[in-house]
Design a protein around this motif. Structure first.
Motif, mmCIF file in Angstrom:
data_model
loop_
_atom_site.group_PDB
_atom_site.id
_atom_site.type_symbol
_atom_site.label_atom_id
_atom_site.label_comp_id
_atom_site.label_asym_id
_atom_site.label_seq_id
_atom_site.Cartn_x
_atom_site.Cartn_y
_atom_site.Cartn_z
ATOM 1 N N ARG A 293 0.812 -1.225 0.000
ATOM 2 C CA ARG A 293 0.000 0.000 0.000
ATOM 3 C C ARG A 293 0.845 1.275 0.000
ATOM 4 N N VAL B 220 2.614 -1.544 -13.378
ATOM 5 C CA VAL B 220 1.965 -0.472 -12.616
ATOM 6 C C VAL B 220 2.331 0.826 -13.305
ATOM 7 N N LYS C 282 3.070 4.671 -12.652
ATOM 8 C CA LYS C 282 3.357 5.674 -11.630
ATOM 9 C C LYS C 282 2.826 7.020 -12.119
ATOM 10 N N ALA D 261 -6.068 4.904 -6.436
ATOM 11 C CA ALA D 261 -4.687 4.434 -6.342
ATOM 12 C C ALA D 261 -4.651 3.005 -5.807
ATOM 13 N N LEU E 134 -1.686 1.785 -4.831
ATOM 14 C CA LEU E 134 -0.667 2.003 -3.804
ATOM 15 C C LEU E 134 -0.133 3.412 -4.007
ATOM 16 N N VAL E 135 0.638 3.905 -3.035
ATOM 17 C CA VAL E 135 1.216 5.246 -3.150
ATOM 18 C C VAL E 135 2.701 5.189 -2.828
ATOM 19 N N THR F 198 2.871 9.341 -7.001
ATOM 20 C CA THR F 198 4.110 9.650 -6.274
ATOM 21 C C THR F 198 4.466 11.105 -6.544
ATOM 22 N N CYS G 70 0.034 4.213 -9.183
ATOM 23 C CA CYS G 70 0.800 4.537 -7.970
ATOM 24 C C CYS G 70 1.190 6.009 -8.015
#
Length: 217
Positions: free
Chosen positions: A20, A136, A138, A181, A183-184, A165, A163
């Protein structure tokens, strides 16, 4: 691509998504980055991203891999060219991260059983990343568009794992998760600056544990 390599990547992706929150470590010297890494690991983080901008980062990757083995999913970010990707993969990273879409990095990563997370911001860039075979995408820099921008991207690419960022914090990550999202990535915001300067490990570990708890809440 062999079935074995695909299975390895699937397991790594599952670990990445379960994390996560991925600490993104960008420091001016390897010793500081190593300290930040050990703090995150002590707080229960199973996934870390180092950045190519850290002097001697390849040696640091090897040191972390030797110390923690396969219990740590280790990535290298700010990868801008194939030579960097090759060196990172030889050193044993599990995933490559780039601030832009570099299609040539994807087959390099996949051939080594590693994941590839290219950076994208516009719908066109997201599409290019998907076409290249990104595991994924970003979203970078996330803070420029905020959660609303991510939500708009997710609405057009619902099956893409994003993700965000860049500017993500413990305070605003909930909005990014709500926006879609998977995950971050959190950089220096993951560590209280005063506690980090004082090397107050206990305070830093507690802070990261709170952030991780909130991400899984």
């Amino acid at each position: 691509m062999s079935d074995a390599s695909l299975d390895i990547r699937k397991r790594k992706l599952a670990t990445l998504l379960a994390a996560r929150v991925v600490p993104v470590l960008r420091y001016g010297d390897a010793a500081t980055a190593a300290y930040a890494a050990e703090v995150a690991i002590a707080a229960g983080c199973t996934t870390l991203e180092l950045t190519w901008t850290i002097p001697g980062v390849v040696d640091l990757v090897r040191a972390l891999r030797d110390k923690h083995g396969e219990t740590l999913l280790l990535g290298l970010g700010t990868v801008l060219e194939e030579r960097q990707a090759h060196d990172a993969l030889v050193a044993g990273v599990d995933f490559l991260v780039s601030p832009a879409v570099l299609p040539e990095l994807v087959p390099l990563a996949h051939a080594a059983g590693a994941l590839c997370l290219p950076g994208a911001f516009t719908p066109t860039e997201v599409l290019r990343a998907r076409q290249a075979g990104a595991d994924v995408v970003k979203v970078f820099p996330a803070e420029t568009g905020g959660p609303g921008h991510l939500a708009a991207l997710k609405s057009v690419f619902p099956d893409t794992v994003f993700c965000p960022t860049g500017g993500v914090t413990a305070q605003n990550m909930g909005a990014y998760f709500k926006a879609g999202a998977g995950l971050v990535g959190i950089g220096g915001n993951l560590y209280d600056k005063a506690a980090f300067e004082a090397r107050d490990t206990a305070a830093l570990v507690a802070q990261i544990q709170r952030t991780r708890g909130a991400a899984h809440g």
